[in-house]
Design a protein around this motif. Structure first.
Motif, PDB file in Angstrom:
ATOM      1  N   SER A  13       0.832  -1.195   0.000  1.00  0.00           N
ATOM      2  CA  SER A  13       0.000   0.000   0.000  1.00  0.00           C
ATOM      3  C   SER A  13       0.874   1.254   0.000  1.00  0.00           C
ATOM      4  CB  SER A  13      -0.916   0.014   1.231  1.00  0.00           C
ATOM      5  OG  SER A  13      -0.155   0.259   2.402  1.00  0.00           O
ATOM      6  N   LYS A  14       0.244   2.414  -0.088  1.00  0.00           N
ATOM      7  CA  LYS A  14       0.965   3.687  -0.083  1.00  0.00           C
ATOM      8  C   LYS A  14       0.821   4.395   1.266  1.00  0.00           C
ATOM      9  CE  LYS A  14       0.356   4.273  -5.076  1.00  0.00           C
ATOM     10  NZ  LYS A  14      -0.169   5.159  -6.160  1.00  0.00           N
ATOM     11  N   LYS A  15       0.538   3.639   2.304  1.00  0.00           N
ATOM     12  CA  LYS A  15       0.271   4.235   3.609  1.00  0.00           C
ATOM     13  C   LYS A  15       1.455   4.095   4.571  1.00  0.00           C
ATOM     14  CE  LYS A  15      -4.683   3.177   3.211  1.00  0.00           C
ATOM     15  NZ  LYS A  15      -5.829   2.469   3.834  1.00  0.00           N
ATOM     16  N   GLY A  16       2.642   4.065   4.046  1.00  0.00           N
ATOM     17  CA  GLY A  16       3.809   3.920   4.901  1.00  0.00           C
ATOM     18  C   GLY A  16       4.000   5.100   5.854  1.00  0.00           C
ATOM     19  N   TYR A  34      10.208  -2.742   4.339  1.00  0.00           N
ATOM     20  CA  TYR A  34       8.933  -3.448   4.152  1.00  0.00           C
ATOM     21  C   TYR A  34       8.358  -3.832   5.512  1.00  0.00           C
ATOM     22  CZ  TYR A  34       5.870  -7.322   2.552  1.00  0.00           C
ATOM     23  OH  TYR A  34       4.819  -8.173   2.305  1.00  0.00           O
ATOM     24  N   ARG A  35       7.103  -3.464   5.722  1.00  0.00           N
ATOM     25  CA  ARG A  35       6.426  -3.772   6.986  1.00  0.00           C
ATOM     26  C   ARG A  35       5.139  -4.546   6.704  1.00  0.00           C
ATOM     27  NH1 ARG A  35       7.714  -0.933  11.376  1.00  0.00           N
ATOM     28  NH2 ARG A  35       6.915  -2.862  12.317  1.00  0.00           N
ATOM     29  N   TYR A  36       4.940  -5.616   7.450  1.00  0.00           N
ATOM     30  CA  TYR A  36       3.715  -6.398   7.295  1.00  0.00           C
ATOM     31  C   TYR A  36       3.390  -7.105   8.603  1.00  0.00           C
ATOM     32  CZ  TYR A  36       0.541 -10.174   5.908  1.00  0.00           C
ATOM     33  OH  TYR A  36      -0.516 -11.030   5.838  1.00  0.00           O
ATOM     34  N   ASP A  37       2.155  -6.924   9.052  1.00  0.00           N
ATOM     35  CA  ASP A  37       1.680  -7.586  10.265  1.00  0.00           C
ATOM     36  C   ASP A  37       0.401  -8.339   9.916  1.00  0.00           C
ATOM     37  OD1 ASP A  37       0.827  -8.449  12.699  1.00  0.00           O
ATOM     38  OD2 ASP A  37       0.782  -6.487  13.661  1.00  0.00           O
ATOM     39  N   PRO A  38       0.440  -9.659   9.827  1.00  0.00           N
ATOM     40  CA  PRO A  38      -0.759 -10.414   9.432  1.00  0.00           C
ATOM     41  C   PRO A  38      -1.915 -10.258  10.416  1.00  0.00           C
ATOM     42  CG  PRO A  38       0.930 -11.893  10.297  1.00  0.00           C
ATOM     43  CD  PRO A  38       1.568 -10.540  10.149  1.00  0.00           C
ATOM     44  N   ALA A  39      -1.617  -9.823  11.632  1.00  0.00           N
ATOM     45  CA  ALA A  39      -2.665  -9.710  12.649  1.00  0.00           C
ATOM     46  C   ALA A  39      -3.604  -8.536  12.396  1.00  0.00           C
ATOM     47  CB  ALA A  39      -2.034  -9.578  14.033  1.00  0.00           C
ATOM     48  N   ASP A  40      -3.125  -7.481  11.684  1.00  0.00           N
ATOM     49  CA  ASP A  40      -3.992  -6.313  11.514  1.00  0.00           C
ATOM     50  C   ASP A  40      -4.833  -6.368  10.244  1.00  0.00           C
ATOM     51  OD1 ASP A  40      -2.296  -5.605   9.407  1.00  0.00           O
ATOM     52  OD2 ASP A  40      -1.173  -4.148  10.588  1.00  0.00           O
ATOM     53  N   GLY A  41      -4.588  -7.386   9.398  1.00  0.00           N
ATOM     54  CA  GLY A  41      -5.418  -7.568   8.208  1.00  0.00           C
ATOM     55  C   GLY A  41      -5.190  -6.554   7.108  1.00  0.00           C
ATOM     56  N   GLU A  42      -4.186  -5.696   7.233  1.00  0.00           N
ATOM     57  CA  GLU A  42      -3.917  -4.666   6.231  1.00  0.00           C
ATOM     58  C   GLU A  42      -2.818  -5.109   5.269  1.00  0.00           C
ATOM     59  OE1 GLU A  42      -3.065  -0.973   8.099  1.00  0.00           O
ATOM     60  OE2 GLU A  42      -5.016  -0.839   9.111  1.00  0.00           O
ATOM     61  N   PRO A  44       0.699  -4.877   3.211  1.00  0.00           N
ATOM     62  CA  PRO A  44       2.036  -4.426   3.630  1.00  0.00           C
ATOM     63  C   PRO A  44       2.285  -2.991   3.186  1.00  0.00           C
ATOM     64  CG  PRO A  44       2.185  -6.027   1.848  1.00  0.00           C
ATOM     65  CD  PRO A  44       0.761  -6.013   2.275  1.00  0.00           C
ATOM     66  N   ARG A  45       3.236  -2.352   3.830  1.00  0.00           N
ATOM     67  CA  ARG A  45       3.584  -0.978   3.511  1.00  0.00           C
ATOM     68  C   ARG A  45       5.105  -0.833   3.576  1.00  0.00           C
ATOM     69  NH1 ARG A  45       2.254  -0.992   9.039  1.00  0.00           N
ATOM     70  NH2 ARG A  45       3.848   0.073  10.328  1.00  0.00           N
ATOM     71  N   VAL A  46       5.605   0.280   3.146  1.00  0.00           N
ATOM     72  CA  VAL A  46       7.030   0.588   3.258  1.00  0.00           C
ATOM     73  C   VAL A  46       7.167   1.812   4.155  1.00  0.00           C
ATOM     74  CG1 VAL A  46       9.108   1.296   2.057  1.00  0.00           C
ATOM     75  CG2 VAL A  46       7.630  -0.417   1.033  1.00  0.00           C
ATOM     76  N   ASP A  47       7.811   1.620   5.298  1.00  0.00           N
ATOM     77  CA  ASP A  47       8.046   2.722   6.234  1.00  0.00           C
ATOM     78  C   ASP A  47       9.425   3.331   5.975  1.00  0.00           C
ATOM     79  OD1 ASP A  47       5.613   2.235   7.342  1.00  0.00           O
ATOM     80  OD2 ASP A  47       6.352   1.467   9.255  1.00  0.00           O
ATOM     81  N   ILE A  48       9.514   4.622   6.185  1.00  0.00           N
ATOM     82  CA  ILE A  48      10.768   5.350   5.960  1.00  0.00           C
ATOM     83  C   ILE A  48      11.347   5.784   7.313  1.00  0.00           C
ATOM     84  CG2 ILE A  48      11.838   7.366   4.894  1.00  0.00           C
ATOM     85  CD1 ILE A  48       9.609   7.307   2.799  1.00  0.00           C
ATOM     86  N   TYR A  49      12.603   5.415   7.522  1.00  0.00           N
ATOM     87  CA  TYR A  49      13.293   5.765   8.765  1.00  0.00           C
ATOM     88  C   TYR A  49      14.565   6.528   8.416  1.00  0.00           C
ATOM     89  CZ  TYR A  49      10.418   1.936  10.656  1.00  0.00           C
ATOM     90  OH  TYR A  49       9.380   1.110  11.010  1.00  0.00           O
TER      91      TYR A  49
END
Length: 260
Positions: A13-16, A34-42, A44-49
């Motif tokens: 998604s584009k919601k990083g 790359y971030r993905y948590d199967p528990a939240d049902g959303e 995956p996203r790409v977070d910027i640090y």
């Protein structure tokens, strides 16, 4: 025409989220992870640090700094930090490698894009499910098979025979090679892949092993061995500098020689 169905919620998604560098940072390096948590049902996203990379030399050190100082929810595997255990294998700037041996100075442009190993089920963030990978490794029976019932001493091996194992025994089962192989992507359930086959040849080529014939029989299959098309991605990405494609070719050669 082949039609591919992506797994549910697999499209990025584009919601990083963005995490700016701390005030007073001496040296800023950007990680896109790359971030993905199967528990939240959303999806995956790409977070910027953006991190202060002062005192950070390796990509793994940067990930640990992010987890310790910015975002404790980030998940990834790591253990030895010395390129020995293979735990921190991941895709960095488009190539499979070990995060602990990949230097920040090797990442062009000062931006580091980190994804999990490709074409594997993602359990969370950078952690993939390698159950099938290790099941295939177990299938090739990676241990010495020899009759010791009448043996009173060691299984002696000449220096020349021992040298034949160089380039084979060093494999750390990081899965960089297998997960970079297109043949393995398409046939992971039947093709054993570069890592398992390199390990198989390590024992086939061991002068002390007495079950070479049985080992070859176990691989005599249209898919287990022969789906290798010598693409050579495996040799290109191996962090130990090994050549699984050559080992696979040697197994094929042994298959032919025993029939001639």
């Amino acid at each position: 025409m082949v039609q591919l169905a992506l797994p549910k919620n697999s499209v990025v998604s584009k919601k990083g989220k963005s995490h700016p560098a701390p005030a007073g940072a001496e040296r800023t390096v950007t990680f896109k992870i790359y971030r993905y948590d199967p528990a939240d049902g959303e999806n995956p996203r790409v977070d910027i640090y953006e991190i202060d990379a002062a005192g950070v030399s390796m990509v793994l050190d940067g990930l640990i700094r992010i987890k310790n100082e910015i975002d404790p929810t980030l998940s990834f595997r790591r253990s030895c930090r010395e390129g020995v255990c293979g735990s921190c294998a991941m895709n960095i700037n488009g190539a499979n490698t070990l995060a602990c041996t990949m230097g920040l100075d090797e990442c062009a442009g000062g931006e580091i894009v980190v994804y999990p190993l490709p074409h594997q089920k993602v359990m969370r963030d950078l952690v993939t499910d390698l159950s099938n990978f290790f099941k295939q490794h177990a299938y090739i029976e990676p241990f010495l098979q020899a009759d010791a019932s009448n043996k009173t001493g060691e299984f002696i091996q000449s220096p020349a025979d021992r040298e034949k194992l160089d380039g084979l025994y060093e494999c750390i089962l990081c899965a960089c090679c297998s997960t970079s192989c297109p043949s393995y992507w398409w046939n992971a359930d039947r093709f054993f892949g570069p890592a398992a086959l390199l390990q198989a040849y390590r024992w086939i080529n061991d002068s002390r092993d007495e079950n070479q014939g049985e080992r070859l029989d176990a691989l005599e299959d249209p898919f287990k061995l022969y789906r290798c098309h010598t693409i050579m991605n495996c040799a290109q990405v191996c962090p130990k500098g090994l050549n699984p494609a050559k080992a696979i070719a040697e197994i094929k050669k042994a298959m032919v020689e025993r029939k001639v």
